[in-house]
Design an enzyme around this catalytic site. Structure first.
Site, short mmCIF file in Angstrom:
data_model
loop_
_atom_site.label_atom_id
_atom_site.label_comp_id
_atom_site.label_asym_id
_atom_site.label_seq_id
_atom_site.Cartn_x
_atom_site.Cartn_y
_atom_site.Cartn_z
N MET A 30 0.85 -1.20 0.00
CA MET A 30 0.00 0.00 0.00
C MET A 30 0.88 1.25 0.00
SD MET A 30 -3.50 -0.94 1.93
CE MET A 30 -3.00 -0.48 3.58
N GLY A 31 2.15 1.10 -0.32
CA GLY A 31 3.04 2.26 -0.43
C GLY A 31 3.54 2.74 0.92
N TYR A 32 4.13 3.95 0.92
CA TYR A 32 4.83 4.52 2.07
C TYR A 32 5.82 3.49 2.59
CZ TYR A 32 5.32 8.53 5.07
OH TYR A 32 5.81 9.65 5.66
N HIS A 37 9.27 -3.50 3.56
CA HIS A 37 8.95 -3.63 2.13
C HIS A 37 10.23 -3.81 1.31
CE1 HIS A 37 5.48 -0.98 3.51
NE2 HIS A 37 4.83 -2.00 2.96
N GLU A 148 6.06 -11.20 7.30
CA GLU A 148 5.53 -12.01 8.40
C GLU A 148 4.93 -11.16 9.51
OE1 GLU A 148 8.78 -14.61 9.39
OE2 GLU A 148 8.44 -15.87 7.62
N GLN A 153 -2.50 -12.43 7.68
CA GLN A 153 -2.64 -12.17 6.25
C GLN A 153 -1.84 -13.18 5.44
OE1 GLN A 153 -2.44 -8.12 4.22
NE2 GLN A 153 -0.35 -8.82 3.91
N SER A 185 6.56 -0.27 10.23
CA SER A 185 5.19 -0.20 9.71
C SER A 185 4.94 1.18 9.16
CB SER A 185 4.18 -0.49 10.83
OG SER A 185 2.87 -0.10 10.43
N ARG A 187 2.34 2.70 9.42
CA ARG A 187 1.52 3.40 10.41
C ARG A 187 2.35 3.99 11.56
NH1 ARG A 187 -2.54 -0.74 8.78
NH2 ARG A 187 -4.33 0.42 7.97
#
Lengths: 281, 281
Positions: A30-32, A37, A148, A153, A185, A187
């Site tokens: 989802m980017g950022y 990533h 992980e 998910q 994260s 977030r």
């Protein structure tokens, strides 16, 4: 590296690659992008001839009161991260390219999605399964890479791929952490300095729980209580869930007798963070 | 022509074909093949280099009180039909090859599946969408062929393919009929001689309804009432539904102002038969 916005464009490029016998790795995001990533893209780049990264903040995996509108976005920075880590294409579609106005097909799952994040976020995994199915059909990679940190998910995607006979190898990659142990994260960017300090409690609790299991404790309730006490010692924290589950079925276990996932979701202020470890007995 | 039972077997064969640049057509069926299926296989054979026919009585598209256990089966006869019509492989899996004991992923749809057969058979299209997704992922054809007798199914599959970005061309093929107009169906075999005679009422009603529309009638209620009266004149018949719907959205229309589907489901004794026509205005 190219940024493409159209389904037909990414599909045509991958078909050209495959016609040459090249293997294609895929990292849906989802980017950022953070170092978590980045580790997925690097691994995809090592194991495949070409790598596609998708950047799409998928509206249908957010609940009505969740952070869809405020989810952080920065395509310029993400592009540099992708290029540096070895991506060949970023697939960055608009919502309208992914969802027609009368979109009406969903991929959903029983069982595995009932607990943990699926309980707190009842339509979340339906959104995840649906968009991942779409992205898999668009990109048609040989291998796809997932972190992980999102343990449920990863289990859900593996089950979906098995159940629907999707011909893609799913590869899970270890959690990447900050120096003080906080799992990377997108977030984390929501956190104030005070909240950022408080968020270290997540990994502290898991580390102590892991030590307790390693020292022989087999009663899940004892582990959950230990974690609960540690988390409750942090006044900015509010527990969403603490669970000890079978690492394949995601069903709660009373005794730790085979491979288990110990997973936490915690609100620090308004920010919901998750972390976990898997203990192989 | 070969009959294969294993997912990996059919997948490996299709991959070999595709590596040679051959185009693959696919005809999913539940077996007990009639001239309707045969026409699909012939068309697939004309339009592609290789043809796969699947024969699988899919348990999850039958309701608890439906005819799963009695659904007719005859692989020897079906093999001859397939070979004669130009199939290269029959994929004929056991239930266990398609559904693990803890199978838990489903493809489902809103809207299009709410009325018509979806109303009478509430889990039917979830079962159809799920098995077709699986078969598409296993066979990975270029084109797939479906009969227009199952008009709602064809609309549902087209919508699913669009929504989930499935890279397969869906081709609908005209209804094949007996000399007296009864649409070919594997379920016709359930009918006694008396019921078989009574079943002709289905096509008779549709033919008269079509003539009425052609002569200028635009009120759906008038068309439905006309069909109802004709069907009710047959004492062995019991109406399940009579509907006039938009041929894309499958939503009921009051006025016939664009392309509509006129569809009937009728019980003759215990046997449920369907038939329809599409009227392009």
């Amino acid at each position: 590296m190219r940024v493409v916005e159209k389904v037909n464009d990414v599909r045509a490029t991958v078909k050209e690659w495959k016609a040459k016998g090249l293997k294609v790795g895929f990292v849906p995001t989802m980017g950022y992008l953070h170092e978590g990533h980045e580790s997925l893209i690097r691994k995809a780049s090592e194991e495949n001839d070409r790598v596609v990264v998708s950047i799409f903040v998928n509206p249908i995996q957010f609940g009505p009161k969740e952070d869809l509108s405020t989810y952080p976005r920065d395509l310029d920075r993400d592009s540099k991260v992708c290029e540096g880590a070895g991506a060949d294409i970023i697939f960055h579609p608009e919502n309208e390219e992914m969802y027609f106005e009368d979109f009406s097909t969903f991929v959903d799952m029983n069982g595995l999605t009932a607990g943990l994040c699926g309980k707190s976020r009842p339509t979340h995994f339906r959104g995840v399964c649906t968009v991942v199915t779409k992205l898999f059909n668009i990109v048609a990679p040989d291998r796809a890479y997932f972190g992980e940190k999102d343990a449920q998910q990863l289990a859900v995607i593996k089950r979906m791929v098995r159940d629907l006979n999707i011909d893609i190898e799913i590869i899970g990659c270890p959690i990447v952490r900050e120096k003080d142990g906080l799992a990377k994260s997108s977030r984390n960017t929501y956190l104030s300095i005070e909240e950022r300090n408080a968020a270290t409690i997540l990994n502290k609790a898991l580390t102590l729980a892991k030590e307790k299991i390693q020292s022989g404790e087999r009663n899940s309730k004892v582990i959950i209580k230990l974690i609960e006490e540690i988390l409750n010692s942090e006044k900015l924290a509010r527990v969403d869930y603490i669970e000890v589950v079978d690492s394949l079925s995601m069903e709660g276990v009373e005794r730790i007798e085979k491979s288990v996932l110990v997973a936490i979701a915690l609100f620090i202020g308004k920010t919901r963070l998750i972390d976990n470890f898997t203990y192989e007995l």
